[in-house]
Every structure is written in C-alpha cells, then in structure tokens.
Design an enzyme around this catalytic site. Structure first.
Site, PDB file in Angstrom:
ATOM      1  N   TYR A 134       8.285  29.995  59.822  1.00 38.72           N
ATOM      2  CA  TYR A 134       9.441  30.525  60.542  1.00 38.72           C
ATOM      3  C   TYR A 134       9.779  29.632  61.735  1.00 38.72           C
ATOM      4  CZ  TYR A 134      12.329  33.930  63.070  1.00 38.72           C
ATOM      5  OH  TYR A 134      13.362  34.556  63.725  1.00 38.72           O
ATOM      6  N   SER A 137      15.419  31.109  67.522  1.00 40.75           N
ATOM      7  CA  SER A 137      14.301  31.919  67.982  1.00 40.75           C
ATOM      8  C   SER A 137      13.609  31.180  69.116  1.00 40.75           C
ATOM      9  CB  SER A 137      13.304  32.148  66.839  1.00 40.75           C
ATOM     10  OG  SER A 137      12.075  32.671  67.312  1.00 40.75           O
TER      11      SER A 137
END
Length: 278
Positions: free
Chosen positions: A181, A168
């Site tokens: 995350y 990400s």
C-alpha cells in the site's frame, strides 16, 4: 468607529449575502460535473457527497452496482445530483466508456477524483505475489489509467479540468504491515506531481490529498488495540479522522475559484501526524 447594526437590519442581510456570494465564487461547484472513481467506499463516498453538497453533479463510479447505486441514491435523497455508472479502473476500455457516457449524458466533465484503493495487511515476508500485484494494480495502475483517459479530454477544453488523486501519509512515512500500500501511494504521489508539470500549460491541474488515519474497509484488519494506541499517541489531535473531514480539502483542490493556482500540491489531512514524524 464603524456603525453597529442589529442582526435583523437590512445592512446585515446585505453583508451576509455578500459573504455567501463570495464563498460560492470561491468554492461553489454548481453546474460542474465530477466523476468520483471509488465513490462507493467510505472515503470516496464522503467526498462524493461533499462535492454534491457544493453543487456538483456527481458520477459515482465503481464495480459494485449495489453499493454504487446506494451511494447515488443517498446523495439524491439529500437533495444532490448523482448517478451511478459502472467502471473497472483496471480496464482502459471501461474507463473510456465511463468518460464517453458522462460526456453524452451531461455534456461535460469538470473534475476527476481517483479514490479506488485496497490494502494488504500481512507482514512483509508473507506478502504473496498475487496480493502485491493486486494492491499495485488497484492503487497505482488504476489511477494511472484514469488519469491517462481523462487528461486529454480536460486538455482539449477551454475550461480545462482538475484531477484529485488520493494518496496517504504512508507515501512518505514507513509504517509496518502496509508495504504494498505504501509503495503504491508513494508512486501515486510521484505520478501526480509529474502530471501536474506535464499538463500545467494545458489548463489541467493535478493534486494529491493524503489522509492520515481514517478507519475504512482496507485498514480495519490492522487496527488492533496496540496499533490504535500508537497511532493516536503520535497524532496531535489524538483521534482518528472522520470521512467528512476530507471534504473541505477536496473542494479546495478541485475548485476553479479557491484552487485555481494550486497544482502539484500535496495536502495532508492527518490530525498533525506528519508534523510529529517528518
């Protein structure tokens, strides 16, 4: 001056066939088997469908049999080859069974894609121990276990193998309300690069694909209007990504032709978001 031929001229047909053969050599996955963990999700599903369209036999893997079977059926209905095999990414035994079932059924595995992921969308001071551990376990430990189970198999093959982990942009950049995350994806990025170095001489390539902002199950809760406006305002292409826009980059990194000399790479598919932030 080169000769000009009409579109229907035999020379034009030869040119088109040569171009098609060349692209197939670079990016075609015919005869190869891809295991996509987390393929029942939005992004993993798009990648699985794309690999099947490029000729691969795709093993759709995950915990939800209804969603997994549905994804495999969609691929089959589109003319691709796919099957669902259930697996728990947090269970080494389950992943070993997945690997062994694939080898028994298809005789080979050529590539692994680790797409399973979850998020936590609460402010930092409100993250519970359980929620933190759930995100770290799913995103990092699950990826680690799959790599550890499949990498020795790839290393033992003459053809080697290719592993694509999904990271990400938040692995590099601070972003509010995705603390667990971001931490997990930063660790996945580091793990990927370490494994690329470790297995390079054994014919196994490891790369990481870092998407920008693609609306999916794990981030819809945090995409309120203010956040959407901020993201779009810092994305040069001024929009969110479509899941299908991850396919080309995935095929590049996984393919033996075009991607044969790519390992340890981080490829951003983010509409230019990182260009604005780095």
């Amino acid at each position: 001056m080169p000769r000009q031929f009409s579109p229907g001229h035999p020379a034009k047909k030869i040119e088109r066939r040569m171009a098609s053969d060349y692209l197939t050599k670079l990016f075609g996955l015919e005869g190869q088997v891809a295991v996509v963990v987390g393929a029942s999700g939005v992004l993993g599903g798009a990648i699985a469908e794309g690999l099947a369209s490029a000729g691969a036999t795709v093993v759709v893997s995950g915990l939800n049999p209804d969603r997994g079977e549905n994804r495999a059926q969609l691929i089959q209905e589109a003319g691709g080859k796919a099957t669902f095999i259930s697996a728990d990414t947090l269970s080494r035994d389950s992943l070993v069974q997945l690997r062994d079932q694939c080898i028994e059924k298809f005789g080979r595995i050529d590539m692994l894609v680790n797409c399973a992921g979850v998020n936590s969308s609460v402010p930092y001071e409100e993250i519970s121990d359980e929620d933190w551990q759930r995100v770290i376990d799913t995103n990092l430990t699950g990826t680690h276990l799959a790599c550890q189970v499949f990498a020795p198999y790839f290393a033992g093959r003459e053809e080697g193998g290719s592993v694509l982990n999904i990271g990400s942009v938040t692995a590099h950049l601070p972003l509010s309300r995705v603390f667990a995350y971001s931490a997990s994806k930063a660790a996945v990025l580091n793990l990927t690069k370490n494994l690329a170095r470790e297995y390079a001489t054994q014919g196994v390539r490891f790369n990481i694909l870092c998407p920008g902002f693609f609306p999916a199950e794990q981030n819809r809760k945090i995409l309120d209007k203010e956040r959407v406006d901020n993201i779009i305002g810092q994305t040069p292409l001024a929009r969110f990504g479509e899941p299908e826009e991850l396919v080309g980059a995935s095929i590049l990194l996984l393919s033996r032709g075009a991607g044969s000399f790519i390992t340890g790479a981080t490829l951003y598919v983010d509409g230019g978001f990182t260009a604005m932030r780095f």
